[in-house]
Design a protein around this motif. Structure first.
Motif, mmCIF file in Angstrom:
data_model
loop_
_atom_site.group_PDB
_atom_site.id
_atom_site.type_symbol
_atom_site.label_atom_id
_atom_site.label_comp_id
_atom_site.label_asym_id
_atom_site.label_seq_id
_atom_site.Cartn_x
_atom_site.Cartn_y
_atom_site.Cartn_z
ATOM 1 N N GLU A 89 0.828 -1.206 0.000
ATOM 2 C CA GLU A 89 0.000 0.000 0.000
ATOM 3 C C GLU A 89 0.863 1.257 0.000
ATOM 4 N N LYS A 90 2.045 1.178 0.612
ATOM 5 C CA LYS A 90 2.966 2.320 0.644
ATOM 6 C C LYS A 90 3.786 2.400 -0.645
ATOM 7 N N GLY A 91 3.542 1.475 -1.578
ATOM 8 C CA GLY A 91 4.280 1.494 -2.837
ATOM 9 C C GLY A 91 5.626 0.797 -2.759
ATOM 10 N N ARG A 92 5.863 0.061 -1.670
ATOM 11 C CA ARG A 92 7.132 -0.660 -1.546
ATOM 12 C C ARG A 92 6.930 -2.122 -1.935
ATOM 13 N N THR A 93 8.046 -2.833 -2.134
ATOM 14 C CA THR A 93 7.992 -4.251 -2.522
ATOM 15 C C THR A 93 8.610 -5.077 -1.407
ATOM 16 N N PRO A 94 7.794 -5.733 -0.577
ATOM 17 C CA PRO A 94 8.330 -6.415 0.608
ATOM 18 C C PRO A 94 8.984 -7.751 0.290
ATOM 19 N N ASN A 95 9.664 -8.313 1.283
ATOM 20 C CA ASN A 95 10.209 -9.667 1.173
ATOM 21 C C ASN A 95 9.630 -10.522 2.298
ATOM 22 N N THR A 142 6.800 -2.968 -9.393
ATOM 23 C CA THR A 142 8.034 -2.816 -8.628
ATOM 24 C C THR A 142 9.105 -2.252 -9.557
ATOM 25 N N LEU A 143 10.035 -1.497 -8.993
ATOM 26 C CA LEU A 143 11.045 -0.841 -9.819
ATOM 27 C C LEU A 143 11.855 -1.884 -10.594
ATOM 28 N N GLY A 144 12.066 -1.602 -11.883
ATOM 29 C CA GLY A 144 12.857 -2.518 -12.705
ATOM 30 C C GLY A 144 12.033 -3.518 -13.489
ATOM 31 N N GLN A 145 10.769 -3.728 -13.107
ATOM 32 C CA GLN A 145 9.985 -4.736 -13.821
ATOM 33 C C GLN A 145 9.460 -4.185 -15.143
ATOM 34 N N ARG A 146 9.149 -5.099 -16.046
ATOM 35 C CA ARG A 146 8.567 -4.676 -17.308
ATOM 36 C C ARG A 146 7.115 -4.268 -17.079
ATOM 37 N N ALA A 147 6.745 -3.126 -17.627
ATOM 38 C CA ALA A 147 5.359 -2.669 -17.503
ATOM 39 C C ALA A 147 4.625 -3.084 -18.767
ATOM 40 N N ASN A 148 3.641 -3.949 -18.627
ATOM 41 C CA ASN A 148 2.875 -4.348 -19.810
ATOM 42 C C ASN A 148 1.837 -3.276 -20.102
ATOM 43 N N ILE A 149 2.177 -2.410 -21.033
ATOM 44 C CA ILE A 149 1.296 -1.286 -21.364
ATOM 45 C C ILE A 149 0.560 -1.639 -22.659
ATOM 46 N N GLY A 150 -0.763 -1.656 -22.571
ATOM 47 C CA GLY A 150 -1.569 -2.059 -23.717
ATOM 48 C C GLY A 150 -1.255 -1.242 -24.961
ATOM 49 N N LYS A 155 29.489 0.958 -7.596
ATOM 50 C CA LYS A 155 28.988 1.305 -8.933
ATOM 51 C C LYS A 155 27.471 1.241 -8.895
ATOM 52 N N ALA A 156 26.837 1.989 -9.783
ATOM 53 C CA ALA A 156 25.370 2.069 -9.767
ATOM 54 C C ALA A 156 24.756 0.689 -9.976
ATOM 55 N N VAL A 157 23.650 0.440 -9.276
ATOM 56 C CA VAL A 157 22.986 -0.863 -9.266
ATOM 57 C C VAL A 157 21.624 -0.714 -9.936
ATOM 58 N N ARG A 158 21.241 -1.714 -10.723
ATOM 59 C CA ARG A 158 19.952 -1.657 -11.419
ATOM 60 C C ARG A 158 18.797 -1.996 -10.477
ATOM 61 N N ALA A 159 17.776 -1.171 -10.532
ATOM 62 C CA ALA A 159 16.484 -1.457 -9.888
ATOM 63 C C ALA A 159 16.563 -1.666 -8.380
ATOM 64 N N LEU A 160 17.304 -0.819 -7.685
ATOM 65 C CA LEU A 160 17.203 -0.802 -6.221
ATOM 66 C C LEU A 160 15.738 -0.589 -5.863
ATOM 67 N N THR A 161 15.244 -1.330 -4.874
ATOM 68 C CA THR A 161 13.798 -1.369 -4.663
ATOM 69 C C THR A 161 13.419 -1.090 -3.216
ATOM 70 N N PRO A 162 12.705 0.005 -2.948
ATOM 71 C CA PRO A 162 12.218 0.246 -1.583
ATOM 72 C C PRO A 162 11.344 -0.914 -1.103
ATOM 73 N N GLY A 163 11.523 -1.285 0.176
ATOM 74 C CA GLY A 163 10.786 -2.417 0.754
ATOM 75 C C GLY A 163 11.606 -3.685 0.795
ATOM 76 N N GLN A 164 12.531 -3.831 -0.156
ATOM 77 C CA GLN A 164 13.435 -4.982 -0.118
ATOM 78 C C GLN A 164 14.480 -4.746 0.971
ATOM 79 N N GLY A 196 18.945 -4.252 6.597
ATOM 80 C CA GLY A 196 18.012 -3.157 6.856
ATOM 81 C C GLY A 196 17.088 -3.008 5.664
ATOM 82 N N LYS A 197 15.859 -2.622 5.923
ATOM 83 C CA LYS A 197 14.894 -2.439 4.834
ATOM 84 C C LYS A 197 15.197 -1.141 4.086
ATOM 85 N N ILE A 198 15.179 -1.208 2.759
ATOM 86 C CA ILE A 198 15.431 -0.023 1.939
ATOM 87 C C ILE A 198 14.210 0.894 1.997
ATOM 88 N N LEU A 199 14.411 2.122 2.474
ATOM 89 C CA LEU A 199 13.293 3.069 2.577
ATOM 90 C C LEU A 199 13.413 4.241 1.619
#
Length: 413
Positions: free
Chosen positions: A90-96, A263-271, A358-367, A381-384
């Protein structure tokens, strides 16, 4: 003569925990098997998958000739794991949920049940992990309740136990154990810590455990199963329609049913769009999801994140981090991803900034950012919060777009 040490082994109905119980028997321990039912669910044929797993676990106990117990922590799982899961989405994060389940269910509910109700001298699981204690040292551990404080007294736990990576680095599961308490860890055996998965399967095949060998590896979130994630989550959360917006020019590319579905980094299936677009930012205020046109778009890459208060396994926090306020180590935020070198900066409230080399692809809040140093899992620690993306930095300023900030551009999280 001393009575055999009593070890209570968590059994999932799979091959790993079955072989863990077998190896404990071989070491001469008195072993009890416990199956935990944590979720009431039916598969697409109306069959409760937990019932089949429970039967398989019971059969393991019959083959090994050890007592079997079944416990239900459906209520605790709902309160501690699933409610957290929904709340994070609900907060827009991706939990584990696996990390949270180990923390609350396996290494708290199960641990206390084994010690307090079954009189266990130690508990065991089929995780691929090791600790710094020999078996004999585990049995000598006394039940010590640790004081809860921001920085615990460093001298209060002598011989603090370290969580070490497994011999089979591909199967290593310390990632999922990175929130486990010192209290539980010091009384836990991991019989598979020094073995490879292939060898574990060989042991199962040679010891009449064929019924667990045929089973597929459990992957994904246990309570979602084979269902569509979108359909599952929309049973619990209200749809919140919003737009897909191009990060590059602000154009609207389509609509979605809720920003929490992505979730950040995922493919968005846009019609209607043939080219793949990827989620790079989300805006909770408007519900808009920002997308970029390439799997390696710079908007997907960041080198800075902030966690919540870190759970340190052995030393809270590590002495070097307290002394220097900074520490070099490695981290990962997905199981089996390559470890990333980083520098941690300690904040006064126990949270940390993590700067990746070095920069990392798709760092994800909640993970969870899980920290490692020389084969030891230090904790997590949880990424906020996230720092700006490489794309934002390249531009030198944020392109004009809707008035609110995305999670990467300010303290909106």
């Amino acid at each position: 003569m001393q009575a055999a040490r009593h070890v209570v082994c968590a059994l999932s109905g799979g091959v790993d925990s079955a072989v863990a119980a077998l190896l404990l028997r071989r070491r001469g321990y008195q072993v009890t098997g416990v199956f935990m039912k944590n979720w009431d669910s039916l598969d697409e044929h109306g069959v409760c998958t937990a019932d089949k797993d429970c039967e398989d676990a019971h059969r393991v106990c019959q083959i090994l000739d050890i007592p079997f117990h079944q416990v239900s922590w459906v209520k605790e799982y709902w309160n501690d794991v699933f409610s957290d899961f929904l709340n994070e989405y609900e907060k827009g994060r991706t939990p584990n949920p696996d990390i949270i389940c180990n923390k609350h269910i396996k290494f708290r509910c199960f641990f206390h049940y084994a010690v307090d109700n079954l009189g266990a001298d130690a508990v065991a699981t089929g995780h691929y992990a090791r600790t710094s204690l020999e078996d004999e040292e585990v049995f000598q551990q006394k039940h010590i309740k640790r004081p809860e404080g921001l920085f615990r007294n460093r001298f209060e736990v002598r011989n603090a136990v370290k969580l070490l990576q497994a011999a089979d680095s591909f199967k290593d599961q310390t990632f999922f154990l990175s929130q486990v308490s010192q209290e539980a860890l010091r009384r836990t055996l991991f019989p598979l810590g020094g073995l490879t998965k292939d060898f574990v399967k060989k042991i199962a095949a040679e010891n009449r455990l064929h019924h667990v060998l045929q089973k597929k590896e459990s992957m994904g979130i246990c309570f979602v199963g084979k269902r569509s994630f979108e359909n599952f989550i929309l049973q619990y959360l209200q749809p919140r329609p919003g737009k897909f917006i191009s990060i590059e020019d602000g154009s609207v590319l389509g609509t979605h049913k809720g920003w929490f579905l992505y979730t950040l980094g995922q493919r968005a299936n846009i019609g209607g769009l043939r080219e793949p677009w990827y989620v790079v930012e989300k805006d909770g205020t408007t519900g808009n999801v920002f997308v970029a046109p390439r799997v390696d778009h710079p908007a997907l890459y960041r080198d800075l994140l902030r966690t919540n208060r870190v759970h340190w396994i052995t030393e809270e926090p590590p002495a070097a981090l307290v002394r220097d306020k900074m520490m070099e180590c490695h981290f990962r935020f997905r199981h089996q991803m390559a470890l990333v070198p980083c520098v941690l900066t300690l904040n006064q409230d126990g949270t940390v900034w993590v700067t990746a080399v070095k920069a990392v692809r798709a760092l994800t809040p909640g993970q969870f950012a899980v920290f490692y140093k020389e084969g030891e899992c230090l904790g997590s620690g949880k990424i906020l919060r996230l720092g700006p993306s490489a794309y934002t930095l390249q531009k030198g300023k944020t392109k004009p777009r809707e008035a609110t900030e995305g999670p990467g551009d300010g303290p909106t999280l």
